[in-house]
Enzyme design. Structure first.
Site, short mmCIF file in Angstrom:
data_model
loop_
_atom_site.label_atom_id
_atom_site.label_comp_id
_atom_site.label_asym_id
_atom_site.label_seq_id
_atom_site.Cartn_x
_atom_site.Cartn_y
_atom_site.Cartn_z
N GLY A 75 0.79 -1.23 0.00
CA GLY A 75 0.00 0.00 0.00
C GLY A 75 0.82 1.28 0.00
N CYS A 95 15.96 1.07 2.05
CA CYS A 95 16.21 0.03 3.05
C CYS A 95 17.68 -0.02 3.42
CB CYS A 95 15.76 -1.32 2.52
SG CYS A 95 14.05 -1.33 2.03
N1 PLP Z 1 9.75 -5.07 -2.83
C1 PLP Z 1 10.13 -3.89 -3.32
C2 PLP Z 1 10.53 -3.80 -4.76
C3 PLP Z 1 10.14 -2.76 -2.51
O1 PLP Z 1 10.52 -1.58 -3.01
C4 PLP Z 1 9.75 -2.88 -1.15
C5 PLP Z 1 9.81 -1.73 -0.23
O2 PLP Z 1 10.76 -0.98 -0.24
C6 PLP Z 1 9.33 -4.14 -0.68
C7 PLP Z 1 9.36 -5.21 -1.55
C8 PLP Z 1 8.86 -4.34 0.72
O3 PLP Z 1 7.55 -3.84 0.86
P1 PLP Z 1 6.98 -3.45 2.31
O4 PLP Z 1 7.71 -2.22 2.74
O5 PLP Z 1 5.53 -3.21 2.08
O6 PLP Z 1 7.21 -4.63 3.19
#
Ligand code: PLP
Length: 386
Positions: free
Chosen positions: A198, A321
């Site tokens: 979301g 991240c």
């Molecule tokens: N996959 C990708 C390509 C993303 O950019 C992210 C978030 O940075 C995620 C997975 C993880 O999603 P969430 O933050 O909703 O756990």
């Protein structure tokens, strides 16, 4: 604030917030409750399921609500490993999000094998190499992202799905960065599983969805109260689900009203201006209209981030991240970018609330700051790219 970090997270759309508020105030009942309040919440959850399904071209009961992209991805990997133990191989690329990479390590720890398909220098997977890696009888799952969070590069998903199915393997795509930005339709591109989140599409954090095709079996990651038809236990995050549903509906509307072209216009303007000092990573043709990953040769990215932050400009060094630990990006490394250039990379990601002025102001700030940082080092000559 000039917020150009939409791939990290997006601001909640005011219409999404408005849709959510009643479910934080008066309609707070548990959707499993049998009285009227529970039924209101239940209906809202089912409406949102329909909205998300419509965004994906899926059937309503193919959508499971989760806490986000990470959970959806982990759930798919765990389910496939558990249900098809005789097929040991999981195929991913070196440019996946850590949610896929770390979950793949678990696959490996559960007596599985993880194979990495290489990517071309433009960030797109090498389809011939992928074909070689995928083997009938041993490949259980291909898990390749639809669009990359750092570079915005869009995968040749139709071809990848074909390769998976020709070998009798299942296909999962991490569509966290693609869903809501580009058309993602599971009827046209028949993946078996798809993860979305979301907070990358103007809904809140902590809510996401998992598409599971009716064609395939699924074993839940979370067990307990049996919500989501036993596929994801835990009391539903009703306000979040309502927000995700509304966000999905808005994204569909924006597909028709020229929003993508407007964002592409500002992104392209930004790239046109910064070419004086920077080079853009990744495919030009197959890249999200929202994303610019740029290399500023010989520039100290940490210093640049601080100086941009002082001007209210919010961007990322590589993936969000990874911030806090500025090690070179594994995505750029997999694309063959040198560690030196990867360390000089910034990601700008635009969203529908940005304006052309945001893009121009940011480009001007990048150019001025690059000259300033180079001048401080006594080196304001143009540096050649390598
Ligand atoms: N996959 C990708 C390509 C993303 O950019 C992210 C978030 O940075 C995620 C997975 C993880 O999603 P969430 O933050 O909703 O756990």
């Amino acid at each position: 604030m000039n917020y150009l970090d939409a791939n990290a997270t997006t601001p909640v759309d005011p219409a999404v917030l408005d849709a959510m508020l009643p479910f934080l105030r008066e309609h707070f009942a548990n959707p499993s409750a049998s009285y009227a309040g529970g039924r209101v919440a239940h209906r809202a959850v089912e409406k949102a399921r329909g909205q998300v399904a419509a965004l994906l071209g899926a059937e309503t009961d193919e959508v499971i609500f989760t806490s986000g992209g990470t959970e959806s991805i982990n759930a798919v990997h765990a389910s496939v490993r558990a249900l098809w133990p005789e097929k040991r191989d999981l195929v991913i690329t070196g440019t996946e999000h850590p949610a896929v990479i770390e979950s793949a390590k678990r696959w490996q720890a559960q007596d599985g094998q993880v194979k990495h398909a290489p990517v071309h220098p433009d960030g797109r997977v090498d389809l011939d190499a992928l074909r070689e890696l995928v083997r009938p009888g041993s490949t259980a799952l291909i898990s390749i992202m639809w669009a990359n969070n750092e570079t915005g590069v869009i995968a040749p998903m139709d071809e990848i799905v074909e390769i998976a199915h020709a070998a009798g393997a299942l296909m999962h795509t991490d569509a966290v960065q693609a869903a809501g930005k580009i058309p993602v339709n599971v009827k046209r591109t028949p993946v078996d599983f798809l993860s979305l989140s979301g907070h990358k599409m103007h809904a809140p954090k902590g809510i996401g969805a998992l598409y599971v095709s009716q064609r395939v079996r699924f074993a839940p990651l979370l067990v307990g109260g049996g919500q989501e038809k036993e596929r994801r236990s835990g009391t539903e995050n009703v306000p979040g689900i309502v927000g995700l549903g509304k966000a999905a509906e808005l994204c569909q509307e924006h597909f028709k009203d020229g929003t993508a072209e407007r964002i592409r216009g500002m992104r392209d303007r930004f790239e046109g201006l910064i070419r004086e000092v920077a080079q853009v990573h990744g495919s030009t043709e197959h890249r999200l209209h929202t994303t610019s990953s740029i290399c500023l040769p010989e520039i100290d990215t940490a210093g640049m981030l601080i100086l941009l932050d002082r001007q209210g400009i919010c961007v990322s060094a590589g993936s969000a991240c990874h911030t806090g630990a500025l090690h070179p990006s594994h995505v750029l490394e997999a694309m063959g970018v040198s560690a030196r250039d990867a360390a000089c990379t910034l990601r700008f990601s635009f969203h529908r609330f940005n304006t052309l002025a945001d893009a121009e102001t940011a480009a001007k700030a990048v150019i001025e700051t690059a000259h300033k940082l180079r001048a401080e080092r006594g080196d304001d000559s143009m540096v050649s790219f390598n």
